[in-house]
Design an enzyme around this catalytic site. Structure first.
Site, short mmCIF file in Angstrom:
data_model
loop_
_atom_site.label_atom_id
_atom_site.label_comp_id
_atom_site.label_asym_id
_atom_site.label_seq_id
_atom_site.Cartn_x
_atom_site.Cartn_y
_atom_site.Cartn_z
CE LYS A 1 -3.60 -2.07 2.69
NZ LYS A 1 -4.90 -2.18 1.80
NE ARG B 1 -10.08 -11.23 -1.02
CZ ARG B 1 -10.65 -10.42 -2.27
NH1 ARG B 1 -10.89 -10.90 -3.18
NH2 ARG B 1 -10.82 -9.26 -1.73
#
Ligand code: BES
Ligand code: MN
Ligand code: ZN
Length: 486
Positions: free
Chosen positions: A264, A338
């Site tokens: 990020k 996930r």
């Protein structure tokens, strides 16, 4: 810590007195006049006339009488439900910041006192442990909030369940607000372990155990961090005669999400210590169920990992065999939540035969694009289950909005080299893609719901019941769901 006093101590000395003021009838609540001096009454009448209260649409009129205050709260009988009193309590936490001993004169029903105190407990929360200078904007001076009521007896005991939920929400907020250099997977697991004293059974799996048990996707996320991963299992057995669990709660506990090799950038990294908000909701819900002696059997499973970056980080196009046996091609290391959840879901079903599961995760930025910070995304394979959760959300003001989880999104996850990829081939519908990924790890016949709380786990500015920062979102809705359904 504010003390909530539910005995009638009308004759105590208070430096803040709170009354409701009926907007429509334009009159004070019960016991108004008899609890105020002549001098106070004249001052109040003058002030509300001058301020044009409550037509000025302000929530409160605050009247200083010497060193103390009289607070009038504008109120509309037809809208005065439980949530009104909770929000009023939350609002009062700002008005009462500089008082010490306050009293609220209960109008009609004892219940309103509990909802008001509950709202105060939630709304007055501050994460202030790292301020070294005491400034009044950080610290409330309030010591006690009393409730005066003449009709029936108010009781401390009746408030205990409310307080159990509020303190559990506040514990979850503390965990989420904690910076990632302090709350690592290890220190987080240690904090959860302390909840044994509430009656929870707690089991902690360390890295060695996780490798042995094939938490391969979870380990692929954790492997570049010096902070080793843990999985924590919490059990609340409210019904010893029943063997299985009514409900399993599974939570994403990424203590910091750097993105991994898909790192990020800039402000994308900010508040990524909040990326364990799903797991904190699981911890808080189990604590609340334990403290209120719920009759249900509920299991909580959380995966605590840091998504870091290093030479041994998981790469793009790496293929990992999940605990379920299905293979996953990692197409983006920033879609890590996930991966953590997938193995947790498999473990929860295989080891504990869970038949009803809610998972919670700060899973996708896309859910913010979709629902802003107003709703959490709800995804489910079971209509009735989804309806029940939606209903609970409305009741406690933790709103959910159902979004699709279907073949349109699911097929985007097909890979050319493995059973699936961890992100879709297009950006569109990112939250539904995430949900479809998770659903691939849900067994036939299992009722499952996924709550994407990336938007609702924190507040930028703060609302009546949620001060700025972590909200503890998910605890109230799940607690309410369990209380009403089991
Ligand atoms: N933890 C983030 C999701 C997130 C974003 C939470 C903003 C709170 C605020 C998650 O792990 C993530 O990075 N998701 C990616 C998924 C993408 C790579 C498919 C995202 O939303 O960009
Ligand atoms: Mn991420
Ligand atoms: Zn994340």
């Amino acid at each position: 810590m504010v003390k909530y006093i539910f005995e009638n101590k009308k004759n105590d000395k208070f430096d803040a007195k709170i009354f409701l003021f009926d907007k429509k009838e334009k009159k004070f609540g019960t016991y108004f006049e008899e609890n105020l001096s002549k001098n106070e009454l004249t001052l109040i009448k003058e002030t509300i006339k001058r301020e044009n209260f409550p037509e000025n649409k302000k929530d409160f009129s605050v009247i200083s009488v010497g060193a103390s205050k009289v607070i009038l709260a504008s109120f509309d009988e037809s809208k005065a439900d439980d949530l009104f009193f909770q929000k009023l309590g939350g609002k009062l936490s700002n008005v009462l910041f500089e008082s010490e001993k306050a009293v609220y004169y209960v109008r009609e029903k004892a219940e309103e006192a509990y909802h008001l105190a509950y709202g105060y407990e939630l709304g007055s929360y501050r994460f202030d442990k790292y301020f070294t200078k005491k400034e009044s904007s950080h610290y409330s001076t309030l010591q006690s909030l009393s409730f005066a009521f003449e009709k029936e007896k108010l009781s401390e005991k009746a408030y205990a369940d409310f307080s159990a939920v509020a303190s559990s929400v506040n514990l979850a907020r503390d965990l989420v607000n904690e910076p990632a250099n302090v709350l690592t997977p290890k220190t987080y697991a240690d904090e959860i372990k302390k909840l044994k004293k509430c009656g929870l059974e707690i089991e902690i799996l360390d890295e060695k155990e996780l490798k042995k048990k094939d938490f391969n996707l979870l380990m692929a996320v954790a492997q570049a961090s010096d902070n080793k991963p843990y999985v924590v299992v919490m059990k609340w057995i409210g019904n010893k005669k029943q063997k299985d669990f009514d409900l399993a709660l599974v939570g994403k506990g990424v203590t910091f999400d750097s993105g991994g090799l898909n790192i990020k950038t800039g402000s994308g990294l900010e508040y990524m210590n909040y990326d364990m908000g799903g797991s904190a909701a699981v911890v808080g819900t189990l604590r609340a169920l334990a403290l209120t002696n719920s009759k249900a059997n509920v299991i909580g499973v959380v995966g605590l990992v840091e998504n870091a970056i290093a030479g041994n980080a998981t790469r793009v196009n790496d293929v990992i065999t999940s605990m379920s046996g299905q293979t996953v091609e990692i197409m983006n290391t920033d879609a890590e939540g996930r991966l953590v959840l997938a193995d947790l879901l498999t473990y929860t079903q295989q080891k504990y035969q869970a038949k009803k599961i809610v998972d919670l995760a700060t899973l996708t930025g896309a859910v913010l694009v979709c629902l802003s910070k107003a709703y959490a995304g709800l995804f489910s394979n079971h209509d009735k289950f989804a309806e029940e959760l939606l209903k609970a959300g409305v009741q406690v003001d933790e709103k959910l909005w159902r979004l699709p989880v279907d073949e349109h999104f699911n097929k985007m996850l097909d890979s050319s080299v493995a059973d699936m990829r961890n992100i879709g081939t297009s950006r569109w519908g990112g939250s539904s893609q995430g949900a479809c990924f998770l659903q691939r790890f849900i067994d036939e016949g299992v009722q499952w719901a996924h709550l994407d709380i990336a938007g609702t786990a924190d507040e930028d500015k703060g609302t009546d019941l949620n001060p700025k920062g972590a909200t503890g979102f998910g605890i109230k809705v799940l607690y309410d769901y369990v209380k009403n359904n089991f």
